[in-house]
Design an enzyme around this catalytic site. Structure first.
Site, PDB file in Angstrom:
ATOM      1  CD  GLU A 120      -5.481  -0.249  -4.570  1.00 32.77           C
ATOM      2  OE1 GLU A 120      -5.393   0.184  -5.723  1.00 32.77           O
ATOM      3  OE2 GLU A 120      -6.392   0.108  -3.787  1.00 32.77           O
ATOM      4  CG  ASP A 132      -6.497  -1.397   1.594  1.00 37.46           C
ATOM      5  OD1 ASP A 132      -6.359  -2.203   0.651  1.00 37.46           O
ATOM      6  OD2 ASP A 132      -6.152  -0.196   1.516  1.00 37.46           O
TER       7      ASP A 132
END
Length: 406
Positions: free
Chosen positions: A175, A80
């Site tokens: 994350e 991400d």
């Protein structure tokens, strides 16, 4: 163009922005699009057990080609990108043989990457840089890490003469919103230790990170016609401003460095009727970190007494400083340090002014320090990465594997 650069340019075309307000796992389904393609790529390279679970976690194995037993090493990166700025339609730009001057990222919007504001650019005179076009982030955090890990394991897979132990690969979602290790199956991963490839400038080696918490504040106001509002109106936006101004002005990201912690206002949205604020709280020192949370609670308590319980506060811990879990197995840091030296990089052992999946994983039984990706200015339109730094990151991963195979 090197393989790692080719991969990086391919991965940044995927919009994988995570969403801290989402309750799904992963927080955005578009992360799964990249995930599915990464699984196919791992299979094509020749790794075993390449798969993505229902939560978007990817794992794969490169089996040992040694007769003796050596540690199983994991390498981890996240898919991400930050929710703070768009990661859609990333248009990377190349700066060949950088001359040390200003780089115009976007002439129309007057967005300039300048060494007067980012002096570390001077370290890359003569190098090739990849920048944004001044409208989005670049995505080196952490698609550079994915590209570097992928390139390293491919090199090992196609060169069986290079001796290595079992290598585990893991790519995680979310994350950037503090959930990257929420559903990481440490037992399934089955590594003795791991490295996240999620750091910044070339040479960075990190085994200390912030203690971290996320803060959500909702302020309920009362809207009354301004002509007759005296002693009746409660302006939630003004209360939000008051709260922000009660925090120490010098304890913000723009005024702190090294081991100094901060309060960071991430977003402020509101009007008279309702206002929402989002903060993150960070500190390397656990005691000071806990005090920062208490300070936030006291501010809200004070304002609720003043305005009549109009503020709802939610504080959620995100991760803790992994130092205490890494020190008993410090050899994994020492080996990474040696690996950098052997490939011609001067290691810089520094504290992470942020977080990484490795922090959470270290507390769950998988000690996981952090290696550099080579990128700069993450989470913004001034992000850039030197191509040679990515290539050196691949070399470091390979050297770590080599050293543990001896």
């Amino acid at each position: 163009m090197s393989k790692v650069v080719e991969r990086f340019l391919k991965y940044i075309k995927y919009d994988t922005k995570s969403d801290e307000d989402s309750n799904t796992v992963p927080s955005t389904s578009k992360q799964l699009i990249l995930g599915k393609d990464l699984v196919e790529e791992l299979k094509a390279i020749g790794l075993q057990d390449a798969s993505m679970d229902e939560n978007g976690y990817i794992m794969a194995t490169l089996p040992s080609n040694l007769e003796k037993s050596v540690p199983t090493i994991g390498f981890i990166a996240h898919m991400d990108t930050s929710p703070e700025i768009s990661g859609e339609n990333v248009n990377a730009q190349f700066v060949e043989n950088y001359d040390g001057g200003d780089i115009v990222l976007n002439k129309e919007n007057n967005v300039v990457l300048s060494p007067s504001e980012f002096p570390e650019l001077k370290n890359y005179v003569g190098k090739t840089l990849i920048t944004t076009d001044g409208t989005t982030l670049l995505g080196a955090d952490d698609k550079a890490g994915i590209a570097e890990i992928m390139s390293a394991v491919e090199h090992l897979a196609v060169h069986p003469e290079i001796k290595h132990g079992t290598i585990k690969v893991g790519f995680t979602p979310d994350e950037e919103v503090g959930r990257g290790a929420d559903h990481f199956d440490v037992k399934k991963f089955n590594a003795d230790f791991a490295y996240t490839v999620d750091g910044g400038t070339i040479g960075e080696l990190e085994y200390e990170n912030f203690n971290a918490a996320g803060v959500k504040i909702k302020i309920s106001g009362r809207n009354v016609h301004p002509g007759s509002a005296k002693n009746k109106m409660i302006n939630s936006a003004l209360i939000g401003c008051e709260l922000v101004n009660m925090l120490p002005a010098v304890e913000t990201p723009g005024h702190t460095e090294h081991y100094e912690g901060f309060y960071h206002l991430c977003s402020f949205q509101g009007d008279v009727e309702e206002t929402k604020l989002s903060f993150i709280i960070r500190d390397h020192n656990r005691e000071i970190f806990e005090q920062r949370k208490i300070n936030m609670e006291k501010l809200v308590e004070e304002l609720n007494k003043k305005y009549g319980n109009v503020i709802h506060l939610e504080i959620k811990d995100q991760y803790y400083n992994m130092k205490e879990k890494i020190e008993p197995v410090k050899h994994i840091v020492d080996t990474a340090y040696k690996a950098m030296k052997e490939v011609g990089i001067e290691p810089a052992v520094v504290p992470i002014r942020g977080g990484t999946d490795g922090a959470r994983l270290s507390f769950e039984g998988l000690p996981t320090p952090n290696l550099f990706t080579g990128g700069h200015n993450f989470h913004g339109k001034f992000e850039y990465i030197p191509t040679f730094a990515m290539e050196k990151a691949v070399d470091v991963v390979l050297k770590i594997v080599e050293l543990y195979a001896k």
